[in-house]
Design a protein around this motif. Structure first.
Motif, short mmCIF file in Angstrom:
data_model
loop_
_atom_site.label_atom_id
_atom_site.label_comp_id
_atom_site.label_asym_id
_atom_site.label_seq_id
_atom_site.Cartn_x
_atom_site.Cartn_y
_atom_site.Cartn_z
N ALA A 14 0.81 -1.22 0.00
CA ALA A 14 0.00 0.00 0.00
C ALA A 14 0.84 1.26 0.00
O ALA A 14 1.84 1.38 0.72
CB ALA A 14 -0.93 0.00 1.22
N ASP A 15 0.40 2.22 -0.81
CA ASP A 15 0.98 3.56 -0.77
C ASP A 15 0.33 4.40 0.32
O ASP A 15 0.95 5.29 0.90
CB ASP A 15 0.79 4.26 -2.11
CG ASP A 15 1.44 3.51 -3.25
OD1 ASP A 15 2.67 3.29 -3.20
OD2 ASP A 15 0.72 3.12 -4.19
N VAL A 16 -0.96 4.12 0.58
CA VAL A 16 -1.73 4.86 1.58
C VAL A 16 -2.49 3.85 2.43
O VAL A 16 -3.08 2.90 1.90
CB VAL A 16 -2.75 5.82 0.92
CG1 VAL A 16 -3.55 6.57 1.98
CG2 VAL A 16 -2.02 6.80 0.00
N CYS A 17 -2.47 4.04 3.73
CA CYS A 17 -3.20 3.17 4.65
C CYS A 17 -4.05 4.02 5.58
O CYS A 17 -3.53 4.86 6.31
CB CYS A 17 -2.24 2.30 5.46
SG CYS A 17 -3.07 1.27 6.70
N LEU A 18 -5.37 3.81 5.53
CA LEU A 18 -6.29 4.48 6.43
C LEU A 18 -6.65 3.51 7.54
O LEU A 18 -7.02 2.36 7.28
CB LEU A 18 -7.55 4.93 5.70
CG LEU A 18 -7.40 6.06 4.69
CD1 LEU A 18 -7.00 5.52 3.32
CD2 LEU A 18 -8.69 6.86 4.58
N TYR A 19 -6.58 3.96 8.79
CA TYR A 19 -6.83 3.07 9.93
C TYR A 19 -7.50 3.85 11.04
O TYR A 19 -7.39 5.08 11.12
CB TYR A 19 -5.51 2.47 10.43
CG TYR A 19 -4.61 3.51 11.08
CD1 TYR A 19 -4.56 3.65 12.45
CD2 TYR A 19 -3.81 4.36 10.30
CE1 TYR A 19 -3.76 4.62 13.05
CE2 TYR A 19 -3.01 5.32 10.88
CZ TYR A 19 -2.98 5.44 12.26
OH TYR A 19 -2.20 6.40 12.85
N ALA A 20 -8.21 3.14 11.90
CA ALA A 20 -8.84 3.76 13.07
C ALA A 20 -7.90 3.62 14.26
O ALA A 20 -7.72 2.51 14.79
CB ALA A 20 -10.18 3.10 13.37
N ALA A 23 4.99 4.75 3.28
CA ALA A 23 3.53 4.77 3.09
C ALA A 23 2.92 5.94 3.86
O ALA A 23 3.41 6.32 4.95
CB ALA A 23 2.91 3.46 3.54
N ARG A 24 1.86 6.52 3.30
CA ARG A 24 1.14 7.59 3.99
C ARG A 24 0.10 6.96 4.89
O ARG A 24 -0.79 6.23 4.45
CB ARG A 24 0.48 8.53 2.98
CG ARG A 24 -0.15 9.76 3.65
CD ARG A 24 -0.46 10.83 2.63
NE ARG A 24 -1.71 10.61 1.92
CZ ARG A 24 -1.86 10.68 0.61
NH1 ARG A 24 -0.80 10.92 -0.16
NH2 ARG A 24 -3.03 10.50 0.04
N LEU A 25 0.19 7.23 6.20
CA LEU A 25 -0.72 6.67 7.19
C LEU A 25 -1.72 7.73 7.63
O LEU A 25 -1.32 8.83 8.03
CB LEU A 25 0.06 6.16 8.41
CG LEU A 25 1.18 5.14 8.12
CD1 LEU A 25 1.85 4.72 9.42
CD2 LEU A 25 0.65 3.94 7.37
N VAL A 26 -3.01 7.38 7.55
CA VAL A 26 -4.07 8.33 7.87
C VAL A 26 -4.93 7.75 8.99
O VAL A 26 -5.63 6.75 8.79
CB VAL A 26 -4.95 8.63 6.64
CG1 VAL A 26 -6.05 9.63 7.00
CG2 VAL A 26 -4.10 9.14 5.49
N ASP A 27 -4.88 8.37 10.16
CA ASP A 27 -5.73 7.95 11.28
C ASP A 27 -7.12 8.54 11.07
O ASP A 27 -7.28 9.76 11.04
CB ASP A 27 -5.12 8.42 12.60
CG ASP A 27 -5.84 7.88 13.82
OD1 ASP A 27 -6.94 7.31 13.66
OD2 ASP A 27 -5.29 8.01 14.92
N THR A 28 -8.12 7.68 10.96
CA THR A 28 -9.47 8.14 10.62
C THR A 28 -10.37 8.38 11.82
O THR A 28 -11.54 8.72 11.65
CB THR A 28 -10.16 7.11 9.70
OG1 THR A 28 -10.30 5.86 10.41
CG2 THR A 28 -9.36 6.89 8.43
#
Length: 254
Positions: free
Chosen positions: A27-33, A49-54
């Motif tokens: 993954a290039d981008v990972c969205l996670y809670a 990877a770009r990590l995005v906390d949702t």
């Protein structure tokens, strides 16, 4: 580029499936809670990877992150705690992706209830005691439950009950279940199953609320209710009987 909804399992990084781990590595981008996903799970991602906390994003914000990444030609993983088939908002997210013309697929994960049962060392379906498991929740600050899915209706079946998203209402739930199950019915609560800081509480419908409140549990907990938790009886499955047909006849005439 495809968006993958990946089941992160119950929390432990080594309970990811091989397919889930491979998806994270690619993954290039990972969205996670961030509320539910352990940092160890994110260690499977590439350093760049770009990590995005949702946890502080609404649904539209999450979809915007996904569609923007897709437009950039990036591979996206949307991590879901447990398995995406249960309480993951998969339906509403994928509806929006379909409308935007964004392809997606799903990678299953180890569900929280399975990890909880493993921690307890129990089988939820015991021959001649219980052969069904109900996975459900209760209404709090959430969408309404369909009328036919009232907890009492499920309780009347005698199935093992697995309650998600319900830990803050355990006293009320215990009181509702006592008429069908009895005050002595075994109950177990497992919080953060599979993780180092897990909490495991056992009791009955009469006293489990006291234990939960004393432990201060507020989230990430699964409640299991039913006689199977006591590992009862001596009946055995016909699956491994040396002569299933003879065993069937014997039991019919017993």
């Amino acid at each position: 580029m495809t968006v993958q909804f990946v089941g992160a399992g119950p929390g432990a990084a080594d309970l990811l499936t091989l397919r889930a781990a491979a998806a994270l590595r690619a993954a290039d981008v990972c969205l996670y809670a961030g509320t539910y996903i352990d940092e160890g799970v994110l260690d499977h991602c590439r350093p760049d990877a770009r990590l995005v906390d949702t946890q502080h994003l609404d649904l539209d914000g999450i979809i915007a992150e996904i569609t923007d990444a897709h437009t950039e030609g990036l591979d996206v993983v949307r991590l879901c705690s447990g398995d995406p088939s249960l309480y993951s908002a998969l339906a509403e997210q994928t509806r929006r992706l379909d409308a935007a013309g964004v392809p997606w697929d799903v990678v299953p994960g180890v569900p929280a209830y399975a990890a909880a049962a493993a921690e307890l060392g129990v089988e939820l379906t015991v021959p001649e005691v219980v052969q069904s498991v109900v996975l459900t929740r209760v209404q709090a600050r959430s969408t309404a439950m369909p009328p036919a899915e009232a907890l009492e209706n499920f309780a009347a079946t005698g199935a093992t009950l697995v309650l998600h998203l319900a830990i803050t209402r355990i006293r009320e739930l215990a009181e509702r279940l006592i008429p069908t199950h009895g005050a002595d019915c075994p109950v177990a609560v497992v919080a953060n199953a599979s993780r180092p800081h897990r909490v495991e509480l056992r009791g009955t419908l009469a006293d489990i609320a006291d234990s939960v409140e004393a432990a201060g549990l507020r989230q990430a907990a699964v409640i299991l209710v039913g006689r199977a938790l006591d590992r009862p009886g001596s009946a055995e499955s016909w699956l491994y009987a040396s002569d299933p047909e003879r065993e069937s006849k014997r039991r019919r005439h017993a």
